[in-house]
Design a protein around this motif. Structure first.
Motif, short mmCIF file in Angstrom:
data_model
loop_
_atom_site.label_atom_id
_atom_site.label_comp_id
_atom_site.label_asym_id
_atom_site.label_seq_id
_atom_site.Cartn_x
_atom_site.Cartn_y
_atom_site.Cartn_z
N PHE A 62 0.83 -1.20 0.00
CA PHE A 62 0.00 0.00 0.00
C PHE A 62 0.88 1.26 0.00
O PHE A 62 0.66 2.18 -0.77
N LEU A 63 1.91 1.27 0.85
CA LEU A 63 2.79 2.44 0.92
C LEU A 63 3.67 2.57 -0.32
O LEU A 63 4.03 3.68 -0.69
N GLU A 73 2.65 1.83 -3.38
CA GLU A 73 1.79 2.35 -4.44
C GLU A 73 1.29 3.76 -4.13
O GLU A 73 0.99 4.52 -5.04
N PHE A 74 1.16 4.10 -2.84
CA PHE A 74 0.69 5.42 -2.44
C PHE A 74 1.66 6.01 -1.41
O PHE A 74 1.34 6.10 -0.22
N ASP A 78 2.60 8.96 -0.67
CA ASP A 78 2.16 10.18 0.02
C ASP A 78 1.26 9.88 1.21
O ASP A 78 1.05 10.73 2.07
N MET A 79 0.71 8.69 1.27
CA MET A 79 -0.19 8.32 2.36
C MET A 79 0.55 7.97 3.64
O MET A 79 -0.07 7.85 4.70
N ASN A 80 1.86 7.81 3.57
CA ASN A 80 2.64 7.39 4.74
C ASN A 80 2.43 8.31 5.94
O ASN A 80 2.27 7.84 7.06
#
Length: 60
Positions: free
Chosen positions: A10-11, A13-14, A16-18
């Motif tokens: 998940f991190l 692929e995304f 900025d969501m971290n």
């Protein structure tokens, strides 16, 4: 696939969501092998189901 591995993917692929992720939980469901619930800082929740073949799906 372990919940930790799903969270890592998940991190990846995304990235900025971290900074927005507050915590995540491992869940057991009847329909999937397992699932994880990611709680964001804005109190929204993302639920990923992890299938037996290693694929994962965003449910919510």
């Amino acid at each position: 696939m372990t919940p930790e591995r799903v969270y890592e993917r998940f991190l990846q692929e995304f990235p900025d969501m971290n900074k927005q992720v507050e915590k995540y939980f491992h869940r057991h469901t009847d329909t999937a092998d397992s699932s994880i619930r990611i709680v964001l800082r804005n109190k929204r929740t993302l639920i990923f189901s992890v299938n037996k073949d290693g694929t994962w799906i965003l449910k919510r």
